[in-house]
Design a protein around this motif. Structure first.
Motif, mmCIF file in Angstrom:
data_model
loop_
_atom_site.group_PDB
_atom_site.id
_atom_site.type_symbol
_atom_site.label_atom_id
_atom_site.label_comp_id
_atom_site.label_asym_id
_atom_site.label_seq_id
_atom_site.Cartn_x
_atom_site.Cartn_y
_atom_site.Cartn_z
ATOM 1 N N ASP A 21 0.689 -1.113 -0.099
ATOM 2 C CA ASP A 21 0.406 0.059 0.057
ATOM 3 C C ASP A 21 0.722 1.377 0.239
ATOM 4 O OD1 ASP A 21 -1.762 1.979 -0.187
ATOM 5 O OD2 ASP A 21 -2.052 1.303 2.651
ATOM 6 N N PRO A 22 1.908 1.411 -1.282
ATOM 7 C CA PRO A 22 2.056 3.128 -1.052
ATOM 8 C C PRO A 22 1.598 3.770 -0.748
ATOM 9 C CG PRO A 22 1.525 2.203 -3.158
ATOM 10 C CD PRO A 22 0.988 0.999 -2.373
ATOM 11 N N VAL A 81 -2.569 8.547 -5.166
ATOM 12 C CA VAL A 81 -1.333 9.024 -4.300
ATOM 13 C C VAL A 81 -0.439 10.159 -5.331
ATOM 14 C CG1 VAL A 81 -1.376 7.326 -2.769
ATOM 15 C CG2 VAL A 81 -0.383 7.511 -5.140
ATOM 16 N N PRO A 82 0.532 10.339 -5.111
ATOM 17 C CA PRO A 82 1.045 11.139 -5.264
ATOM 18 C C PRO A 82 2.045 10.445 -6.695
ATOM 19 C CG PRO A 82 1.079 11.971 -3.593
ATOM 20 C CD PRO A 82 0.481 10.755 -3.229
ATOM 21 N N ILE A 83 2.122 10.735 -7.570
ATOM 22 C CA ILE A 83 3.231 9.985 -8.742
ATOM 23 C C ILE A 83 4.119 10.996 -9.140
ATOM 24 C CG2 ILE A 83 3.181 9.229 -10.721
ATOM 25 C CD1 ILE A 83 0.230 8.056 -10.232
ATOM 26 N N LEU A 84 5.882 10.753 -9.100
ATOM 27 C CA LEU A 84 6.851 11.497 -9.750
ATOM 28 C C LEU A 84 6.975 10.706 -10.767
ATOM 29 C CD1 LEU A 84 9.127 13.548 -9.903
ATOM 30 C CD2 LEU A 84 10.043 12.031 -8.351
ATOM 31 N N ALA A 85 7.188 10.878 -11.832
ATOM 32 C CA ALA A 85 7.151 10.264 -13.369
ATOM 33 C C ALA A 85 8.547 11.042 -14.099
ATOM 34 C CB ALA A 85 6.353 10.561 -14.252
ATOM 35 N N ILE A 86 9.441 10.197 -14.205
ATOM 36 C CA ILE A 86 11.016 10.733 -14.220
ATOM 37 C C ILE A 86 11.404 9.307 -16.222
ATOM 38 C CG2 ILE A 86 13.138 10.355 -14.051
ATOM 39 C CD1 ILE A 86 12.638 10.146 -11.075
ATOM 40 N N ALA A 91 -3.061 19.758 -8.874
ATOM 41 C CA ALA A 91 -4.394 18.725 -8.242
ATOM 42 C C ALA A 91 -4.727 17.266 -7.742
ATOM 43 C CB ALA A 91 -5.749 18.906 -9.003
ATOM 44 N N ARG A 92 -3.957 16.596 -8.776
ATOM 45 C CA ARG A 92 -3.745 15.622 -8.582
ATOM 46 C C ARG A 92 -2.076 14.462 -8.273
ATOM 47 N NH1 ARG A 92 -5.876 11.862 -14.119
ATOM 48 N NH2 ARG A 92 -4.130 13.947 -15.068
ATOM 49 N N ARG A 93 -1.039 15.416 -7.803
ATOM 50 C CA ARG A 93 0.001 15.387 -7.421
ATOM 51 C C ARG A 93 0.671 14.730 -8.042
ATOM 52 N NH1 ARG A 93 -0.333 13.204 -1.388
ATOM 53 N NH2 ARG A 93 -2.475 12.722 -2.084
ATOM 54 N N VAL A 135 9.051 13.239 -1.541
ATOM 55 C CA VAL A 135 8.703 12.294 -0.253
ATOM 56 C C VAL A 135 8.013 13.013 0.782
ATOM 57 C CG1 VAL A 135 9.733 10.721 -1.630
ATOM 58 C CG2 VAL A 135 11.354 11.612 -0.049
ATOM 59 N N ARG A 136 8.648 14.046 1.450
ATOM 60 C CA ARG A 136 8.170 14.497 2.457
ATOM 61 C C ARG A 136 7.799 15.473 3.054
ATOM 62 N NH1 ARG A 136 12.234 13.483 5.718
ATOM 63 N NH2 ARG A 136 11.038 14.233 7.859
ATOM 64 N N LYS A 137 7.031 16.498 1.880
ATOM 65 C CA LYS A 137 6.378 17.897 1.863
ATOM 66 C C LYS A 137 4.440 16.863 1.072
ATOM 67 C CE LYS A 137 9.686 21.132 2.002
ATOM 68 N NZ LYS A 137 10.458 22.858 1.632
ATOM 69 N N ILE A 138 5.113 16.227 -0.663
ATOM 70 C CA ILE A 138 4.082 16.464 -1.388
ATOM 71 C C ILE A 138 3.104 15.396 -0.545
ATOM 72 C CG2 ILE A 138 3.301 15.623 -4.276
ATOM 73 C CD1 ILE A 138 6.001 17.476 -4.438
ATOM 74 N N ALA A 139 4.029 14.156 -0.555
ATOM 75 C CA ALA A 139 3.447 12.890 -0.390
ATOM 76 C C ALA A 139 2.990 12.801 1.072
ATOM 77 C CB ALA A 139 4.254 11.424 -0.372
ATOM 78 N N GLY A 140 4.252 13.858 1.713
ATOM 79 C CA GLY A 140 4.158 13.767 3.285
ATOM 80 C C GLY A 140 3.903 12.851 4.227
ATOM 81 N N LEU A 141 5.617 12.464 3.995
ATOM 82 C CA LEU A 141 5.872 10.995 4.794
ATOM 83 C C LEU A 141 6.744 11.510 5.186
ATOM 84 C CD1 LEU A 141 5.154 9.334 1.811
ATOM 85 C CD2 LEU A 141 6.490 8.054 2.468
#
Length: 363
Positions: free
Chosen positions: A50-51, A80-85, A167-169, A193-199
């Motif tokens: 469950d990421p 959930v937020p997605i970072l696509a590289i 909006a969708r992060r 990972v820390r600010k956007i995803a809030g981990l």
């Protein structure tokens, strides 16, 4: 705290040779993550992983080719937020209704991105109007963004160098923030990972050590373990960690193949027998290895020959010990990346290291 209780990120691997650097940057931010190939990602999600966020890696394929890798469509619906590289940006754009084209100017090397609009991804790192160095490595590029996305930064050959749907992060970048050639890349990943995803960032190497010892004990039980020991950092760390977990159930096998520096074998044997008090078999197999390599000039053949001989020796010594149910080894991760794709992923073999790609087919 067990591994299962850590907040975690899923990295979907499309075959990039630097995917493990993404994992390293995430872990440097204090966040637990796992890398899984794109063709197993859905099964990982179905199994209950469950990421709290997902990262799509780069890769060597072209999204314009039939049958090229795709992310499970479900990842875009998890909320959930997605970072696509790089390739991740291209497959995300394609899967969400954008357009990617080949035939434009390919880039490999340094480029400068110009910041056009604010984004949570580079908040506190880059300023509007500024130009910042990044590392590009791509042949295709996005030419039309999906609905909901807007351009945040451009470069000379990447009009959508950074494009986001705040909006969708969903955050996409054409460059590689995971490599050191993008000086601010680790800060961008930290933001994600820390600010956007809030981990929270509750994962540490100390936690890893404790959890690894717990997992080793649970996996091994009362069995014995043979550990292939070279004296290098990787196998030495593995040996000491396993010994902390199961004590004298571990026997290290140091294979002296005749290719070590003068005096090194004596140092390895003394360190592990006298300092760490780990049971150790010193197998002097120099004549066997040098004989098998005599007349062999092809480097790939040499590596596979060495790999097979190592396994032959380990199996022989396991029979001597009796009851060994596991073979352990420590491997520098670049060796894994160069030798074989991670866990069945699509990356291309560069060369077979003897303790990874040089192992016999049955392993």
């Amino acid at each position: 705290m067990t591994q299962a209780t850590h907040e975690h990120i899923l990295i979907i691997d499309f075959g990039s040779q630097v995917t493990q650097l993404i994992a390293r940057r995430v872990r440097e931010a204090g966040v637990y993550c796992e890398v899984h190939p794109y063709n197993r990602a859905q099964a990982v999600l179905d199994a209950g992983f469950d990421p709290k966020a997902i990262i799509l890696s780069g890769g060597p394929a072209s999204v314009c080719d039939a049958g090229s890798p795709r992310a499970p469509q479900a990842v875009f619906e998890l909320g959930v937020p997605i970072l696509a590289i790089c390739y991740g940006q291209q497959t995300l754009a394609t899967q969400l209704g954008g357009v990617v084209e080949s035939g434009h100017a390919a880039e490999f090397g340094r480029a400068d991105v110009e910041i056009l609009a604010p984004s949570a991804l580079f908040d506190g790192v880059w300023e509007i109007g500024g130009r910042y160095p990044v590392w590009m490595s791509h042949g295709d590029r996005v030419t039309q963004l999906p609905d909901g996305f807007s351009v945040k930064a451009t470069s000379e050959n990447a009009p959508f160098a950074v494009a986001t749907d705040e909006a969708r992060r969903f955050y996409t970048v054409m460059f590689h923030p995971e490599v050191v050639h993008t000086p601010d890349g680790s800060k961008l990943i930290h933001n994600f990972v820390r600010k956007i995803a809030g981990l929270r960032g509750d994962w540490t190497m100390a936690a890893f050590r404790e959890e690894a010892i717990e997992r080793i004990r649970a996996q091994v039980g009362t069995s014995k373990v043979i550990c292939g020991l070279s004296g290098g950092v990787d196998s030495s760390v593995a040996a000491v960690l396993i010994h902390e977990a199961i004590g004298d159930q571990l026997t290290c096998v140091y294979v002296d193949h005749g290719l070590m520096r003068a005096g090194e074998s004596d140092q390895v044997v003394s360190l592990f027998r006298d300092h760490y008090n780990i049971p150790l078999i010193h197998a002097d197999e120099s004549a066997r290895f040098l004989g098998a390599l005599a007349g062999v000039s092809d480097p790939e053949t040499k590596r596979k020959t060495i790999g097979k001989l190592f396994i032959d020796v380990f199996e022989e010594k396991a029979r001597m010990v009796g009851g060994a149910g596991f073979l352990a080894q420590g491997t520098l991760y670049p060796d894994v990346i160069e030798s074989v794709s991670f866990d069945g992923g699509p990356s291309v073999t560069i060369k077979s290291h003897h303790n990874v790609g040089g192992r016999p087919e049955r392993m």
